[in-house]
Design a protein around this motif. Structure first.
Motif, PDB file in Angstrom:
ATOM      1  N   VAL A   1     -76.600 -77.951  37.521  1.00 48.78           N
ATOM      2  CA  VAL A   1     -77.518 -78.187  36.411  1.00 48.78           C
ATOM      3  C   VAL A   1     -78.939 -77.776  36.792  1.00 48.78           C
ATOM      4  N   ILE A   2     -79.357 -78.175  38.000  1.00 55.91           N
ATOM      5  CA  ILE A   2     -80.715 -77.845  38.434  1.00 55.91           C
ATOM      6  C   ILE A   2     -80.886 -76.340  38.594  1.00 55.91           C
ATOM      7  N   LEU A   3     -79.912 -75.693  39.236  1.00 53.41           N
ATOM      8  CA  LEU A   3     -80.004 -74.243  39.425  1.00 53.41           C
ATOM      9  C   LEU A   3     -79.983 -73.507  38.088  1.00 53.41           C
ATOM     10  N   THR A   4     -79.160 -73.984  37.150  1.00 54.46           N
ATOM     11  CA  THR A   4     -79.096 -73.350  35.839  1.00 54.46           C
ATOM     12  C   THR A   4     -80.423 -73.465  35.103  1.00 54.46           C
ATOM     13  N   ALA A   5     -81.032 -74.647  35.173  1.00 56.86           N
ATOM     14  CA  ALA A   5     -82.329 -74.841  34.517  1.00 56.86           C
ATOM     15  C   ALA A   5     -83.399 -73.943  35.134  1.00 56.86           C
ATOM     16  N   ILE A   6     -83.346 -73.784  36.459  1.00 56.69           N
ATOM     17  CA  ILE A   6     -84.327 -72.932  37.131  1.00 56.69           C
ATOM     18  C   ILE A   6     -84.133 -71.470  36.746  1.00 56.69           C
ATOM     19  N   MET A   7     -82.898 -71.016  36.824  1.00 53.43           N
ATOM     20  CA  MET A   7     -82.615 -69.598  36.592  1.00 53.43           C
ATOM     21  C   MET A   7     -82.735 -69.216  35.123  1.00 53.43           C
ATOM     22  N   ALA A   8     -82.753 -70.210  34.234  1.00 49.90           N
ATOM     23  CA  ALA A   8     -82.903 -69.906  32.817  1.00 49.90           C
ATOM     24  C   ALA A   8     -84.309 -69.435  32.488  1.00 49.90           C
ATOM     25  N   THR A   9     -85.267 -69.789  33.333  1.00 50.68           N
ATOM     26  CA  THR A   9     -86.660 -69.420  33.054  1.00 50.68           C
ATOM     27  C   THR A   9     -87.291 -68.548  34.126  1.00 50.68           C
ATOM     28  N   SER A  10     -86.680 -68.500  35.324  1.00 49.90           N
ATOM     29  CA  SER A  10     -87.280 -67.712  36.409  1.00 49.90           C
ATOM     30  C   SER A  10     -86.231 -67.452  37.482  1.00 49.90           C
ATOM     31  N   GLY A  11     -86.605 -66.723  38.511  1.00 50.81           N
ATOM     32  CA  GLY A  11     -85.714 -66.461  39.625  1.00 50.81           C
ATOM     33  C   GLY A  11     -85.695 -67.618  40.614  1.00 50.81           C
ATOM     34  N   ILE A  12     -84.581 -67.755  41.324  1.00 48.50           N
ATOM     35  CA  ILE A  12     -84.442 -68.856  42.277  1.00 48.50           C
ATOM     36  C   ILE A  12     -85.329 -68.665  43.495  1.00 48.50           C
ATOM     37  N   GLU A  13     -85.695 -67.398  43.786  1.00 49.99           N
ATOM     38  CA  GLU A  13     -86.419 -67.114  45.028  1.00 49.99           C
ATOM     39  C   GLU A  13     -87.798 -67.762  45.066  1.00 49.99           C
ATOM     40  N   ILE A  14     -88.401 -68.003  43.894  1.00 52.19           N
ATOM     41  CA  ILE A  14     -89.745 -68.581  43.919  1.00 52.19           C
ATOM     42  C   ILE A  14     -89.705 -70.068  44.263  1.00 52.19           C
ATOM     43  N   PHE A  15     -88.519 -70.666  44.269  1.00 55.62           N
ATOM     44  CA  PHE A  15     -88.389 -72.075  44.618  1.00 55.62           C
ATOM     45  C   PHE A  15     -87.958 -72.271  46.069  1.00 55.62           C
ATOM     46  N   ILE A  16     -87.925 -71.197  46.824  1.00 57.58           N
ATOM     47  CA  ILE A  16     -87.555 -71.281  48.231  1.00 57.58           C
ATOM     48  C   ILE A  16     -88.811 -71.180  49.075  1.00 57.58           C
ATOM     49  N   ASN A  17     -89.101 -72.233  49.818  1.00 63.97           N
ATOM     50  CA  ASN A  17     -90.271 -72.279  50.679  1.00 63.97           C
ATOM     51  C   ASN A  17     -89.850 -72.908  51.997  1.00 63.97           C
ATOM     52  N   VAL A  18     -89.667 -72.075  53.004  1.00 62.79           N
ATOM     53  CA  VAL A  18     -89.147 -72.558  54.289  1.00 62.79           C
ATOM     54  C   VAL A  18     -90.070 -73.589  54.941  1.00 62.79           C
ATOM     55  N   PRO A  19     -91.388 -73.362  55.010  1.00 57.50           N
ATOM     56  CA  PRO A  19     -92.251 -74.396  55.605  1.00 57.50           C
ATOM     57  C   PRO A  19     -92.145 -75.743  54.897  1.00 57.50           C
ATOM     58  N   GLY A  20     -92.025 -75.695  53.562  1.00 59.90           N
ATOM     59  CA  GLY A  20     -91.890 -76.948  52.828  1.00 59.90           C
ATOM     60  C   GLY A  20     -90.593 -77.661  53.152  1.00 59.90           C
ATOM     61  N   LEU A  21     -89.490 -76.899  53.249  1.00 59.94           N
ATOM     62  CA  LEU A  21     -88.207 -77.495  53.614  1.00 59.94           C
ATOM     63  C   LEU A  21     -88.267 -78.115  54.999  1.00 59.94           C
ATOM     64  N   LEU A  22     -88.866 -77.387  55.935  1.00 64.72           N
ATOM     65  CA  LEU A  22     -88.967 -77.910  57.301  1.00 64.72           C
ATOM     66  C   LEU A  22     -89.789 -79.189  57.334  1.00 64.72           C
ATOM     67  N   MET A  23     -90.843 -79.220  56.555  1.00 65.05           N
ATOM     68  CA  MET A  23     -91.703 -80.402  56.553  1.00 65.05           C
ATOM     69  C   MET A  23     -90.959 -81.617  56.005  1.00 65.05           C
ATOM     70  N   VAL A  24     -90.202 -81.442  54.925  1.00 66.77           N
ATOM     71  CA  VAL A  24     -89.503 -82.570  54.304  1.00 66.77           C
ATOM     72  C   VAL A  24     -88.305 -83.002  55.150  1.00 66.77           C
ATOM     73  N   ILE A  25     -87.425 -82.046  55.494  1.00 67.14           N
ATOM     74  CA  ILE A  25     -86.216 -82.398  56.237  1.00 67.14           C
ATOM     75  C   ILE A  25     -86.559 -82.842  57.649  1.00 67.14           C
ATOM     76  N   GLY A  26     -87.413 -82.072  58.315  1.00 68.77           N
ATOM     77  CA  GLY A  26     -87.785 -82.433  59.687  1.00 68.77           C
ATOM     78  C   GLY A  26     -88.536 -83.738  59.761  1.00 68.77           C
ATOM     79  N   GLY A  27     -89.485 -83.934  58.843  1.00 68.15           N
ATOM     80  CA  GLY A  27     -90.250 -85.180  58.856  1.00 68.15           C
ATOM     81  C   GLY A  27     -89.378 -86.386  58.547  1.00 68.15           C
ATOM     82  N   THR A  28     -88.475 -86.237  57.587  1.00 70.26           N
ATOM     83  CA  THR A  28     -87.571 -87.332  57.239  1.00 70.26           C
ATOM     84  C   THR A  28     -86.667 -87.699  58.412  1.00 70.26           C
ATOM     85  N   PHE A  29     -86.120 -86.681  59.060  1.00 70.24           N
ATOM     86  CA  PHE A  29     -85.242 -86.941  60.211  1.00 70.24           C
ATOM     87  C   PHE A  29     -86.016 -87.601  61.345  1.00 70.24           C
TER      88      PHE A  29
END
Length: 262
Positions: free
Chosen positions: A15-43
């Motif tokens: 559902v989330i991917l469909t909503a994203i791709m309906a208005t834009s490309g998925i690539e603009i929602f990929i941010n490696v530093p942000g993922l590292l900050m959230v996953i790494g910090g949480t762990f």
């Protein structure tokens, strides 16, 4: 396999991917530093809060949310009734070869076969139930802590992104990456908490409650078998563990069990 858990997770992602791709490309929602900050910090925060062995165990027990099946209370009642009739015919030693798959049930039957009194059996099984419940609570607490930390680190990432954006106001090329980090880390934290961590914690809590009910039924069944209870009386007593609607539907089976007892 618990289809509901897997289906819910996959449906949420789709559902989330469909909503994203309906208005834009998925690539603009990929941010490696942000993922590292959230996953790494949480762990990292989780390791600070809990011992490493408990954290490792929580990730292992998370598989129960997807694979562990609920113990059918009706099956346990039927097994207990049949075993009660077996004991009345062949004595407690007949329990040593009882075809029971549940390890907790097997332990209780072995305690009976060894000639232990009912009070001792009840104490041993209740103590094991308490220890099991405590381990389950630790796993649930860890996943709830993960669910609480992920959005917090998402907000930390937002602050970092805003700082980067404000520092580089004179360089328009830096505004986009800073704003992306600011917004996407909040998104990552909220998604991970509400689609993964907290639902797993809630499902593990349900699994723990189901196991507690099943094990409580087993304790009463084992003690009744050890004391030589009448199979029909034991069957009716154990039916109290069923919801009222299921109890009325299960009544015909109880009648068959009582009629089979001579």
């Amino acid at each position: 396999m618990d289809i509901a858990t897997l289906a819910g997770l996959l449906f949420g992602i789709v559902v989330i991917l469909t909503a994203i791709m309906a208005t834009s490309g998925i690539e603009i929602f990929i941010n490696v530093p942000g993922l590292l900050m959230v996953i790494g910090g949480t762990f990292a925060a989780t390791l600070i809060k809990f011992p490493f062995e408990q954290v490792k165990g929580a990730f292992k027990v998370a598989g129960q949310a997807f694979t562990k099946r609920e113990e059918k209370l009706e099956t346990l009642i039927d097994q207990a009734t049949n075993l009660c009739m077996t004991v009345r015919k062949g004595g407690l030693l007949a329990l040593e070869d009882a075809p029971v798959d549940n390890p907790f049930f097997q332990k209780g039957l072995q305690l009976c076969a060894d000639g232990n009194p009912g009070d001792f059996i009840r104490d041993v099984l209740n103590r094991e139930m308490e220890q099991s419940a405590e381990r389950h609570h630790v796993g649930q607490d860890i996943w709830r802590a993960i669910g609480e930390s992920a959005p917090a680190f998402g907000m930390i990432g937002t602050l970092v992104g805003l700082v980067q954006m404000l520092v580089n106001l004179d360089d328009p090329s830096q505004l986009g990456p800073g704003m992306a980090l600011a917004l996407l880390t909040t998104l990552y934290g909220a998604l991970f908490a509400n689609l993964v961590a907290l639902p797993i914690a809630d499902k593990l809590a349900i699994r723990s409650t189901q196991e507690l009910v099943a094990n409580s039924l087993i304790v009463e069944a084992v003690v009744g078998i050890q004391q030589g209870a009448n199979p029909r009386v034991l069957h009716e007593m154990l039916e109290a563990y069923l919801p009222s609607r299921e109890r009325s539907e299960y009544a015909p089976q109880g009648s068959r069990a009582s009629s089979g007892e001579s």
